[in-house]
Design a protein around this motif. Structure first.
Motif, PDB file in Angstrom:
ATOM      1  N   PHE A  36       0.830  -1.204   0.000  1.00 41.07           N
ATOM      2  CA  PHE A  36       0.000   0.000   0.000  1.00 41.07           C
ATOM      3  C   PHE A  36       0.868   1.259   0.000  1.00 41.07           C
ATOM      4  O   PHE A  36       0.549   2.248  -0.678  1.00 41.07           O
ATOM      5  N   ASN A  39       2.207   1.775  -3.482  1.00 37.76           N
ATOM      6  CA  ASN A  39       1.164   2.283  -4.375  1.00 37.76           C
ATOM      7  C   ASN A  39       0.759   3.709  -4.036  1.00 37.76           C
ATOM      8  O   ASN A  39       0.442   4.498  -4.934  1.00 37.76           O
ATOM      9  N   ALA A  43       0.959   6.756  -6.619  1.00 34.53           N
ATOM     10  CA  ALA A  43      -0.258   7.510  -6.928  1.00 34.53           C
ATOM     11  C   ALA A  43      -0.066   9.001  -6.679  1.00 34.53           C
ATOM     12  O   ALA A  43      -0.598   9.840  -7.401  1.00 34.53           O
ATOM     13  N   VAL A 195      -9.081   1.229   7.206  1.00 37.34           N
ATOM     14  CA  VAL A 195      -8.192   0.568   6.240  1.00 37.34           C
ATOM     15  C   VAL A 195      -6.790   0.574   6.824  1.00 37.34           C
ATOM     16  O   VAL A 195      -6.313   1.609   7.283  1.00 37.34           O
ATOM     17  N   THR A 196      -6.140  -0.573   6.805  1.00 39.43           N
ATOM     18  CA  THR A 196      -4.794  -0.637   7.363  1.00 39.43           C
ATOM     19  C   THR A 196      -3.806   0.108   6.470  1.00 39.43           C
ATOM     20  O   THR A 196      -4.013   0.225   5.261  1.00 39.43           O
ATOM     21  N   THR A 238     -17.633   6.185  -1.849  1.00 37.56           N
ATOM     22  CA  THR A 238     -17.943   4.941  -1.137  1.00 37.56           C
ATOM     23  C   THR A 238     -17.941   5.173   0.358  1.00 37.56           C
ATOM     24  O   THR A 238     -17.232   6.057   0.857  1.00 37.56           O
ATOM     25  N   SER A 239     -18.689   4.353   1.069  1.00 33.08           N
ATOM     26  CA  SER A 239     -18.658   4.384   2.535  1.00 33.08           C
ATOM     27  C   SER A 239     -18.136   3.072   3.103  1.00 33.08           C
ATOM     28  O   SER A 239     -18.186   2.855   4.306  1.00 33.08           O
ATOM     29  N   ARG A 240     -17.629   2.196   2.240  1.00 31.80           N
ATOM     30  CA  ARG A 240     -17.174   0.872   2.670  1.00 31.80           C
ATOM     31  C   ARG A 240     -15.660   0.775   2.553  1.00 31.80           C
ATOM     32  O   ARG A 240     -15.058   1.321   1.625  1.00 31.80           O
ATOM     33  N   PRO A 241     -15.006   0.016   3.451  1.00 30.27           N
ATOM     34  CA  PRO A 241     -13.537   0.064   3.529  1.00 30.27           C
ATOM     35  C   PRO A 241     -12.797  -0.574   2.353  1.00 30.27           C
ATOM     36  O   PRO A 241     -11.727  -0.085   1.976  1.00 30.27           O
ATOM     37  N   GLY A 242     -13.325  -1.660   1.795  1.00 32.57           N
ATOM     38  CA  GLY A 242     -12.608  -2.313   0.697  1.00 32.57           C
ATOM     39  C   GLY A 242     -12.513  -1.415  -0.524  1.00 32.57           C
ATOM     40  O   GLY A 242     -11.437  -1.241  -1.103  1.00 32.57           O
ATOM     41  N   SER A 243     -13.622  -0.833  -0.914  1.00 36.52           N
ATOM     42  CA  SER A 243     -13.592   0.052  -2.072  1.00 36.52           C
ATOM     43  C   SER A 243     -12.925   1.388  -1.725  1.00 36.52           C
ATOM     44  O   SER A 243     -12.339   2.037  -2.592  1.00 36.52           O
ATOM     45  N   ALA A 246      -9.042   1.439  -2.567  1.00 33.86           N
ATOM     46  CA  ALA A 246      -8.715   1.752  -3.965  1.00 33.86           C
ATOM     47  C   ALA A 246      -9.052   3.206  -4.287  1.00 33.86           C
ATOM     48  O   ALA A 246      -8.297   3.889  -4.992  1.00 33.86           O
ATOM     49  N   LEU A 249      -6.334   5.589  -3.118  1.00 31.16           N
ATOM     50  CA  LEU A 249      -5.189   5.648  -4.035  1.00 31.16           C
ATOM     51  C   LEU A 249      -5.563   6.470  -5.277  1.00 31.16           C
ATOM     52  O   LEU A 249      -4.765   7.297  -5.740  1.00 31.16           O
ATOM     53  N   ASP A 250      -6.750   6.257  -5.793  1.00 34.29           N
ATOM     54  CA  ASP A 250      -7.212   7.092  -6.905  1.00 34.29           C
ATOM     55  C   ASP A 250      -7.219   8.570  -6.495  1.00 34.29           C
ATOM     56  O   ASP A 250      -6.838   9.447  -7.274  1.00 34.29           O
ATOM     57  N   ASP A 253      -3.941  10.333  -6.558  1.00 34.24           N
ATOM     58  CA  ASP A 253      -3.606  10.670  -7.940  1.00 34.24           C
ATOM     59  C   ASP A 253      -4.408  11.872  -8.425  1.00 34.24           C
ATOM     60  O   ASP A 253      -3.908  12.692  -9.203  1.00 34.24           O
TER      61      ASP A 253
END
Lengths: 269, 269, 269
Positions: A36, A39, A43, A195-196, A238-243, A246, A249-250, A253
């Motif tokens: 991470f 990345n 980014a 998110v870690t 998004t309000s969820r950690p997995g998305s 990403a 990182l976007d 950028d």
């Protein structure tokens, strides 16, 4: 204390330098964050190099533009590499950032962090508990409070300024402390805590920004601003950690001068 | 044998405890999974701490609420840490989970796993082949079949109950085996096999759930149910593995009482 | 020199074999890439096993279908494992791929890479600078140019063919060099450079493809083609690096005969 010495124009100028100069950051970081962190640097406009073995750590610090030492999952070899790389960075006049993960709560690594202070980091970047834990291990603080807010750690941060140029405690409001200066930054997103390695990424960006900024105070504040704005942009989608991981990182950028001017919440009071 | 001792209400209650108590899980896990495991714990409502060096592993097991030992990419230092942390967890009465990745297929780590059984894990969490491989290394099974189904591993699982409180074999239908109990869980998504570290994340969630459940049987079943439901939700939005990985983490966060009641397929026959 | 010995039909046939035979790839890779490499192999149709400790590395090379040795973040133990696994692969007649990350720029690991050449890799997969750095360390090249293009590295690549069957230099146009052959592949996406570990994933896929292709030239070219097409598909859905990483994994899964025939840009001139 007194007024901030960092302006929004300073942050915008540092961000422009980041994109133009693409600084190379040597990262000695933990296994959880290493992908991470790489990345996040890419980014944001920097270049990562994870050179953390004792054979190469010192030599590469002379090549890199900045060094990050993060003590999240230290092995014996990595601790040795951290000593070598931070000493070499100091010798070469390169900025280096110490992220003392778990300081105060875990005695062995706290002692490692205290020893690394001898190489005078440009910035200690941590959460409030870690700042207080590190200061406490040197006898200057009341110990660790895992629910500490960044504002609570300012005295502890000041006690560390005999070793570090800047101490940055992240939190709901980030507090960046230098000799005679205290800069507060609001904004950001609570999803960063879900998110870690977002804090580790902030440490790496702090190293990158220090290498292209006029001083470590501006570098540290610009890095925290970049991360805060990126997280706000990400939280719009998004309000969820997995998305969110990403999208963050976007967001790193996506950040540009216009978004910095719109969203940075610099408290110069 | 006999009827299941876990109900849907038990699973729902355990999930509520997870969200309320935010248990701290010490993870000694492999380099492939370490980031995903941390993010899975955060998404599900727990807190990760990857303390896996020999200097700190035992001490931290006294602070954490549960310990995960995963043998996916064991180094010599991590094996030593695993011994120390599992012994300290047992000493402190904390639940600990053994995930014997590759047991049966790789002799060295199989022997390490067998030795760790001396510290009496709360749960052995593995796929069917690994359960059979671990049992086989103790002379109680016919050896490894890499295409084994979870149902095939129940005898091997039972043979391990002199060391572990619960043995959970994941598969198309998960089989969770305890003294006098066998709980089967259907559902889930085949996409879990297309993304690395989903099994490792399940092991970590098993540790987290054991620390907040009335017993290890409920803890293990609740963790498998949480993962199965999260994967089903995720598979609604994508059929591709890259986006599934993020959607699965989102799903771990999304799971709530209503989704558990709708989607858990508990076989109490 | 001369005409290419790889056709589009060869690539399509190799891809079909990948999906049918699901080859097992032992990966000794860096901590930055390890999760992404595993997920890339799974998405492309292969199976990963990250067995990189000295106790198991050689034995597992006899079980795996191919071996990847990537020197991105070498520890002393991993270097020892790399020697053992590559020797065992050669002994067992299994293809193995050397990815000499940082060769030329970092003396210690360059020397490790040179020593590993004694085990005659099937493919050296690297960027142009690393190919030139590795050749240079053997006295056959003019040294490292970090901005080198793949076309610049062809002479250096040829000088390595006394040790490796194939040398593949990735870049805007990939150059795959064998005895009497030079295959160029265009296409791909510039976003591959904005995400860490995409090159490492290409190395792993090269190992996988070599194990199911008629020869290492076809294997290397098919892997580069698979990655190029996957990245082009991914770049249709996003221009940002965080979402690109997931989309690239989705793309590796999406690639099929029709997409290969449409998008592969094989230069047989």
């Amino acid at each position: 204390m007194s007024a901030s010495t960092v302006t929004l124009d300073d942050i915008v100028a540092a961000h422009r330098q980041m994109r133009e100069r693409n600084p190379l950051v040597q990262c000695l970081t933990n296994t959880v964050s290493v992908q991470f962190v790489a990345n996040a640097l890419l980014a944001a406009g920097a270049a990562p190099a994870m050179v953390d073995n004792p054979e190469e750590a010192a030599g590469f610090a002379g090549i890199a533009d900045a060094v990050l030492v993060n003590l999240g999952t230290p092995t014996a070899a990595q601790v040795e590499s951290s000593r070598l790389a931070s000493a070499a960075a100091r010798e070469a006049g390169k900025p280096w950032v110490l992220d003392p993960v778990g300081a105060g709560g875990l005695p062995w690594r706290t002692q490692v962090a205290v020893e690394l202070l001898a190489n005078h980091p440009s910035v200690i970047r941590a959460n409030a508990s870690e700042v207080m834990g590190l200061a406490g291990a040197r006898g200057a603080s009341r110990g660790v409070d895992s629910s500490a807010r960044a504002a609570d750690s300012v005295d502890a941060a000041r006690s560390l300024l005999d070793r570090a140029e800047i101490v940055a405690a992240s939190g709901d409001v980030d507090h960046v402390v230098g000799q005679g200066s205290l800069v507060k930054l609001g904004g950001g997103s609570a999803l960063l805590q879900r998110v870690t390695a977002t804090g580790c990424a902030l440490g790496a960006l702090t190293a990158a920004y220090c290498s292209i900024s006029p001083n470590a105070l501006i570098g540290a504040v610009a890095a925290h601003a970049h991360v805060a704005v990126a997280s706000e942009i990400a939280a719009r989608s998004t309000s969820r950690p997995g998305s969110f991981a990403a999208a963050f990182l976007d967001g790193l950028d996506t950040v540009d001068e216009s978004l910095l001017r719109e969203l940075v919440r610099l408290d110069t009071a």
